[in-house]
Design an enzyme around this catalytic site. Structure first.
Site, PDB file in Angstrom:
ATOM      1  N   HIS A 474       7.470  17.606  80.906  1.00 33.34           N
ATOM      2  CA  HIS A 474       7.694  16.920  79.632  1.00 33.34           C
ATOM      3  C   HIS A 474       9.092  17.185  79.069  1.00 33.34           C
ATOM      4  O   HIS A 474       9.233  17.592  77.919  1.00 33.34           O
ATOM      5  CB  HIS A 474       6.653  17.378  78.596  1.00 33.34           C
ATOM      6  N   PRO A 475      10.172  16.952  79.821  1.00 32.29           N
ATOM      7  CA  PRO A 475      11.504  17.192  79.266  1.00 32.29           C
ATOM      8  C   PRO A 475      11.853  16.176  78.179  1.00 32.29           C
ATOM      9  O   PRO A 475      11.538  14.993  78.295  1.00 32.29           O
ATOM     10  CB  PRO A 475      12.425  17.048  80.483  1.00 32.29           C
TER      11      PRO A 475
END
Length: 537
Positions: A474-475
């Site tokens: 989940h960057p």
């Protein structure tokens, strides 16, 4: 579109056909008024495993559809590099992700608004979540029906996943029938972006209905090289396709939707970023924007693996040739069975301290186990429950390594860099172990395989986190929205100091929201589409 001599023109050029880019391509071309070009570095989404929900395990390390990034050695994880899969295909990461539909907390968006991002509070963004959604349960105060994105209930009956929810109840965590409703806290079952047992990526949901429009043009295998400017106005995108350098001119706007890693990379390659970095690679500085590539955040997860005395796990299905074939036939004929499992069947959102206003930990439960995600399942019957810290304090950076667009960027996430982050995992693992020891799960547990019974003290647990912790993919926040000197885009997602250029994807999030990022990224693109069309009038 081979045009190395002639530059073609479109009203809008969208760079990246991922969760956000497919939404933009659909919405901006819908009324036929504007011409849109969608550029995607990867291929069409024709790989069969993209469409089988459990296929994320097969695509995890499939170079044909995956950027296959790695972080730099992470100081907080014993110097390990952490694998960072990112979609390189129509649909982007929504074509290879774990399919969970989680919006985050109302408080996340209200916090964005409180930080000066007008129009991004929960009441502002809820209409766009609803607009996107085709909720299996129907329309209500929090959900929409009839939108492009199917959101479905769990299709595979699994006693382990149900037992986890019961065990959470025994641990005092209330049942929550809808993690995306009035509140997030509690234990329950995840919904997924699937349609009748098939993955519903943004390419499936948004691009397929629009792909035959005469004013929408889609180019695959087209890697953006850089954006060219006339003064401070973004005007042209150069891209390489099948060995040939092409260029396309945007009459109105260039929309960068390449994700939290590739969007800041493209801006830096184009001369928009930290001036010293750009000069060091021989890139002419168009705008000294020191925030481009800053404030990188990601969700870390630490997994607990349990051995099960009953042969009811996915390990048992995949490791048995007959059961594996039967599961494949069940999916092919009915779109049901174990191949419809998302990367979390049941789970929970909980607080590690009563002092907290909202949950700071997410639990993902899955009825299979492996040493590393994307690798072979264990030969024994096993299942996994993981702890994910929802709002890490740690921040990292994304930096180009050279002026070569084909070279992967330098990714530093700085996991576990703060005491809060470390303490959250120690406490979260303690709570999860308490759930796994409850009576509802007793008949399904032989032993804790790892961390294992010898890992008890806080120091031991933290050492285990450093040794095994990995990304939940989940960057965000590398082209952050805001009003301060390090903010890259404004509230309308326009790049500050530049004309004709917006960033629309997870990189614009002011900070990491409390949950999986695909649904919020689609919401951002829905809202951006309205803003872009309003500004075009």
């Amino acid at each position: 579109m081979n045009n190395n001599n002639d530059t073609v023109e479109f009203d809008y050029v969208v760079v990246g056909a991922g969760s956000a880019g497919c939404v933009l391509a659909n919405r901006l071309s819908a009324d036929g008024k504007y011409s849109v070009l969608l550029l995607e570095a990867g291929p069409k989404d024709s790989n069969i495993w993209i469409h089988v929900p459990i296929g994320y395990g097969k695509l995890f390390k499939e170079k044909a559809v995956n950027w296959m990034y790695q972080t730099e050695p992470e100081p907080g994880l014993n110097g390990r590099q952490v694998f960072q899969p990112r979609g390189k295909v129509l649909g982007g990461t929504s074509s290879i992700n774990g399919l969970l539909y989680v919006r985050g907390q109302h408080e996340d968006y209200d916090r964005w608004r409180q930080r000066g991002n007008a129009g991004w509070g929960f009441e502002d963004v809820l209409p766009y979540f609803k607009k996107a959604e085709n909720q299996q349960r129907g329309e209500d105060q929090y959900h929409g029906a009839g939108g492009p994105l199917p959101v479905s209930d769990w299709r595979h009956h699994d006693p382990l996943s149900e037992a986890f929810v019961k065990a959470a109840g025994e641990a005092g965590i209330p049942f929550n029938p809808d993690f995306n409703g009035a509140k997030q806290e509690g234990a329950g079952f995840f919904q997924s972006t699937t349609s009748r047992g098939r993955r519903a990526s943004s390419a499936f949901s948004y691009l397929r209905p629009a792909k035959n429009r005469g004013n929408l043009h889609i180019e695959t295998d087209a890697l953006a090289q850089r954006i060219l400017f006339e003064g401070r106005r973004a005007r042209t995108v150069e891209y390489r396709q099948r060995g040939q350098l092409c260029s396309v001119r945007a009459r109105r706007e260039i929309l960068v939707s390449s994700g939290a890693y590739n969007s800041p990379q493209l801006l830096q390659l184009s001369g928009v970023g930290p001036a010293d970095l750009l000069k060091s690679h021989g890139i002419d500085v168009v705008l000294d924007s020191p925030g481009v590539g800053n404030d990188l955040q990601d969700h870390l997860q630490v997994r607990i693996v349990m051995r099960c005395p009953q042969r009811i796990t996915l390990n048992d299905v995949i490791n048995n040739p007959v059961r594996r074939v039967l599961a494949g036939m069940q999916w092919a004929a009915l779109r049901r069975g174990p191949l419809t499992i998302a990367a979390g069947t049941s789970g929970a959102f909980l607080k590690t301290s009563p002092r907290l206003a909202s949950p700071d930990v997410q639990i993902h439960f899955i009825p299979f186990s492996t040493d590393k995600m994307g690798e072979k399942l264990h030969p024994f019957s096993g299942f996994t429950a993981s702890v994910c810290q929802l709002r890490p304090e740690s921040r990292g950076t994304l930096r180009i390594r050279s002026a070569d667009p084909a070279q992967p960027p330098e990714i530093r996430i700085n996991y576990l860099a703060t005491e809060t982050d470390r303490r959250t995992f120690i406490d979260g693992i303690g709570i999860l172990r308490g759930i796994l020891a409850k009576p509802a799960l007793r008949e399904y547990v032989t032993e804790e395989v790892y961390p294992g019974a010898k890992v008890v003290s806080d120091d031991d647990i933290l050492a285990f986190c450093r040794q095994t912790g990995s990304t939940v993919y989940h960057p965000t926040s590398t082209c952050r929205m805001g009003n301060d000197p390090l903010a890259v885009v404004d509230q309308r997602l326009k790049v500050r100091g530049i004309e004709g250029l917006r960033v629309v994807d997870a990189s614009v999030m002011p900070d990491l929201m409390s949950g999986n990022t695909n649904a919020p990224t689609i919401m951002i693109a829905e809202k951006a589409s309205d803003m872009i069309l309003a500004d075009a009038r």
